[in-house]
Scaffold this motif. Structure first.
Motif, short mmCIF file in Angstrom:
data_model
loop_
_atom_site.label_atom_id
_atom_site.label_comp_id
_atom_site.label_asym_id
_atom_site.label_seq_id
_atom_site.Cartn_x
_atom_site.Cartn_y
_atom_site.Cartn_z
N SER A 46 1.18 7.44 -1.65
CA SER A 46 2.03 6.35 -2.08
C SER A 46 1.57 5.74 -3.41
CB SER A 46 2.01 5.25 -1.00
OG SER A 46 2.69 4.12 -1.46
N ASP A 64 3.25 2.88 -4.12
CA ASP A 64 4.21 1.82 -3.94
C ASP A 64 3.59 0.43 -3.94
OD1 ASP A 64 6.62 0.69 -3.66
OD2 ASP A 64 6.84 1.14 -1.53
N SER A 112 7.82 6.44 -0.95
CA SER A 112 6.84 5.66 -1.73
C SER A 112 6.07 6.52 -2.73
CB SER A 112 5.87 4.97 -0.78
OG SER A 112 4.99 5.92 -0.21
#
Lengths: 395, 395, 395, 395
Positions: free
Chosen positions: D170, D172, D277
């Motif tokens: 990820s 994110d 993500s």
């Protein structure tokens, strides 16, 4: 609009008349030819520039304006996605109607409406559009001459477009290089008068020390490159350039011919013995780059070019003979903002896969030859008046 | 030459005048357009047919003849390898000079020379060339109408070339099939009058029993094929035909349009509601073949077609509405001999990759609609007036 | 099926084994190459012929058959529109999975099922499909050798596929022409044994008097054509043929090389000095046609070829050295009916834009070299073993 | 060479072994596929990197070296014009010989010679070549993974190359922009260790104030662009980008698929639900540019990127997830000098028509992910791991 309304109106009238006047030496048949996908028939240019005023100025800003013919919208839109479907560029030479005289009537209709519109005060947005329209028409005047040259050249007898001329426009002073110190320079348009959105905003750029030639490369110098086998040495070329040489069979600039009478050049004045002291023109960006490498030099960046020409115009001469290829890819300046509305498609969306040229040429309207003006073409194109200015690194 | 000299001279004058007359409804601009690589500008047709007489008749057979302009030789040679280099076909629309009026002057110059030549007796070879030249000019009259239709159709407003017409030219009698016994038939031209080398020699062919439709297929019948999904069923098509359907996005014959007002057809009379009882035209050989398969029939061979039309012309009607695709590849007849000299390139070298059409259409000069005449096009072509005649095997 | 079930089962086993055996000299890497859009990788051939049996025979006729891998249906369908979407032909070399060993396992799986199926009596439709499948596999054995030759030839070292061979397979008896009277002949397959639908129905054709060469053209004779400038004289060529010569840069048949050691020929036995007395092969239909014209002869029609070979096999020798181009476009015989179902796509839909070849070659399974067998290729193709038989008109 | 000889020798051995090791999960068949003209078969990569050492290091600098097979010179030269004729890139998949095992033997032969060479001291030029060769091999390790991904993706079953992985990588964190003041920055490589010639010389550039995103764009963000109709709004695209969208039918990044199970992504771990993500990858430069415009942002220039990452690496995170498109055309730095000899073709001749990417990705060897490294691709390319970093002007 930087001029007073009355002055602008008069100027606009002159510019519009100039487009028609430029085409006067053409035969009717010449107006209709599309000699390559990138060429437009002169008839199309005359209609398109008119459509531009009609669509972007008269329709939104002139109450009660009567559209001349709604069918023209499809035919004469060049590339404005926001204005709808349009005739694909390679088919501009496949449309015979409206006929030429109808295009002239279309011009008159729009010219009269423009004159009427300009009898009242315009709002600021309309003033902006009117001014862009005027410069747009002037850009097409140069395109007209480029395209006419290409069109007439297809005819095996190589017809003359303009009366014969007397002598070469020589740039043949001794070659020297003008040196510049490192430093931060201001780049981009400033001051009064019109400029395109792509010349803005004025911003800073750091230039390492460099030197730039005092004049463009001549035909004689380019001939030496040819005779030295320049078109046969891959080491001189960018990879894409070498690919273009082989794919297109290039052995000389466009409009050069080598025959019984030696090297000759086609110009709007017809065929002539190659004028050795004139600036070489009709080279692609790849040829310009290869010539520079062969010369032990390089092309200037557009920032170097602009800084040099603005700071020492008397030493970096001959601007205006040819458009000069720079090594800079066409890109937005830091902080660039396209115009609003459909005019936002005028410049910004073309900012990739093209190279910037600076300067101007004999076909360029005088007020377009300013030092901040950014002309641009794909590096493989040769039908515009593209020449070469050398530059060098300085240690 | 099968006519007396004076008669031929008069006929030639009429035929030459007819080419110019056919173009009268055109605007100047229409004369110059090449709307596809297989289309030639009308100006080119007018010049090429003139060049044909000049090069093949006047230069070799008319002593003292002055060539109008030697540069035309390169421009207006169509495909004669034996006559030297020539302008590539796809570039015929890129040449603006000679201008249209100059082409008309060229025609006058050659017409006067032809008239003078024909005041004396011609030798047999000259007579042959003169006669071929006349029929060649007539063939180009049909090509002119095909090309004009294609050119005008490019204009979004679909202009009318000829005045409006009153009613449909119906072929809509009840469909029936005329049966023929097996047997040896004579195929190819015989008798008096002119024919092309590809119609010779007359020879024998064995035909198994067959039946042929009494009339060509109508627009109504072809519409049923469309509505039944004919363009979406690969099983109906030859492999190359199905490839053409997908590559070209075909959904109907050329010049058919389906819009708010239903199906319409473009003709030289402009746009009109689809005339249901007329013979379908502007289908490719592939569409003709697929329609026949959908109908549970097939296309006739050219020998079947010729045998049927010659033996029972009153039962195999409507020849002359459209050219009718046959299933026969264009090939030499047994014993075929091309003409000598450059005219040997007229027919023989095209005998591959094309299909024969028989019949004639509204654009065909009357004396070309003979039962032995062999027209031919690549099966993917649609801009000529190609329609469909059904045939069947008989057990 | 004309054989008894047990015999057929054994034959099928042999034919299936033969395909694998043919490929034995290949390296693993050779199996995977698609050297041109018209070539298929050997791995694909081995899988496709297996898919054919699985899809058309086992799935419909063998109750309880387990499909080996449903994903193969997309990959190994060649051109059957009625069987759904499939991998486009030019991408057959882009698919690495299933890997080669998996294809061999697929063959085994299907072979076992075929053996089981053939332990019971088949219905007539299944028998027909089984027999077509066997001949289909044999056709692919010839295609395998054509493709292997083309694949190996891409390697600059020109590897040998088969062991060296001792001497030329000469056809060099003195050239003479065998004459035939005019008359109606029976054309097409008759008698017992298998034939394809395109060889039917037997029907009548009228042949004008003709003569046909007693043997195919040799490499020595074709070399004389080359040395006489045959590839530089447009008058010898069909228009499309001349276009192919220039577009492809042809100067000799495929697999001929002219270097320091003179003319050499690549074959499945490697590079060798051009064997002058062997039949010329790997010429296009255009080259065959041009050679015939240069020789003052022509190509035979397929009806002439068949009539000559059937009536005087002892005088029209050497059938089996090369496939011999005829002048006949591939077309249905009168009364032709394609097979029902998907097998209807086997032959009929390819009946356009191809020329028929007759005879057979060293790569042809023996039972495919029957006099009525119709092979066909586009006239520009050269990678099959296509040679030349001359014919003439007789007055 | 910045390492000691022994260390370098060991490193070289590791790097060479790594190339082979990377390919271990491949099936034999996968090694041979060229799935697009811009893809090379893994077998070719393994041979080409070996040829590079043989030709540029062993032949000139290792006395007595025996060339493994002179025929390989033609096959495995990538683009060095100065080294002679070579196999055209699109045909790399058409050559089956040498077979794969032979390529492994070739590697061993060269590896042994390299080990022997490195037992003595090298001169400075040989040291330079050896070091470039090592980094060249590493570059091809990334190319191998790009090409393997593309090759395996052609197989309809979308095979997995590497074992499944557990969770998303990820990026994110909340999106924010890091601002930078205007000023002159130093750009280009400095310090110890290896760099390519295109990272030199270190030079000054003026940057107007700007802000740059703290992380690359995620798949979730790009999905929002798709769902907002980003691929259907020409106003978001450069003209050439819009043309690419329509020509290629782009509706999502490469390797995205939308089906019954919603959006999925193909990676070297096989098909998986789109990991929202993760950093978006496999977008073209045009898609990156359009996404940025849609976001009210723009792409960074390469100077901005480099300045930001060098001065605040902790705030401009996640470098190494994807290569990040910049808006900069690939061009020489002021004062750029290509390497001497054939290595001069390594970088300089490609400095046109490409865009620079900065950063690195999971496939990038660790020592190539330095902040001054200039990766470059044509803006239409998508098969490399190209993602998006946003930037903004600051007033």
């Amino acid at each position: 609009m930087t001029l007073q309304r009355a002055e602008f109106s008069k100027l606009l009238q002159q510019v519009r008349a100039r487009s028609v006047e430029l085409c006067q030496p053409l035969e009717h048949d010449d107006y209709l030819i599309q000699s390559a996908p990138f060429v437009s028939p002169p008839k199309w240019h005359l209609a398109h520039t008119t459509w531009f005023f009609e669509t972007l100025l008269l329709v939104p800003f002139f109450e009660g304006y009567r559209i001349y013919n709604p069918a023209f919208h499809y035919l004469f839109n060049s590339y404005y996605e926001s204005l709808g479907e349009r005739l694909a560029r390679p088919h501009r030479g496949s449309v015979s109607r409206p006929v030429l005289n109808e295009v002239f009537r279309y011009r008159t209709h729009v010219d009269e409406a423009l004159a009427a519109l300009l009898q009242s005060e315009l709002g600021s947005e309309a003033r902006m559009v009117a001014e862009v329209g005027l410069h747009h028409e002037q850009q097409h005047q140069e395109l007209l001459l480029m395209d006419i040259k290409h069109i007439l050249f297809q005819n095996p007898e190589r017809p003359r477009f303009l009366p014969d001329i007397g002598k070469e426009i020589s740039v043949d002073l001794p070659l020297s290089f003008e040196s510049f110190e490192a430093g931060v320079r201001e780049i981009g348009f400033s001051g009064k008068g019109f400029c395109y959105d792509n010349e803005l905003p004025r911003h800073r750029a750091f230039l390492e020390p460099f030197a730039i030639a005092n004049r463009p490369v001549t035909n004689a110098e380019f001939l030496a490159f040819i005779e030295d086998g320049g078109y046969r040495q891959p080491a001189l070329w960018l990879a894409d350039g070498w690919d273009a040489v082989r794919r297109n069979g290039w052995e000389a600039p466009l409009y050069w011919q080598n025959g019984n009478r030696g090297w000759e050049l086609y110009s709007l004045h017809g065929m002539q013995t190659l004028p050795l002291s004139e600036a070489v023109a009709h080279v692609s960006g790849y040829e310009a780059d290869a010539f520079a490498r062969w010369s032990g030099a390089r092309l200037p960046t557009e920032a170097e070019w602009e800084a040099a020409v603005r700071s020492r115009p008397e030493k970096v001469l001959n601007v205006g003979h040819v458009w000069e290829w720079t090594s800079s890819a066409y890109a937005p300046y830091p902080g660039y903002q396209p115009l609003s509305g459909s005019l936002g498609e005028y410049n910004g969306k073309f900012m990739c896969n093209q190279w910037v040229l600076r300067g101007g040429c004999g076909a360029t309207p005088a007020n377009h030859a300013r030092p901040t003006y950014r002309n641009y073409f794909e590096p493989e194109m040769r039908w515009h008046f593209g020449g070469i200015r050398l530059a060098k690194d300085v240690k």
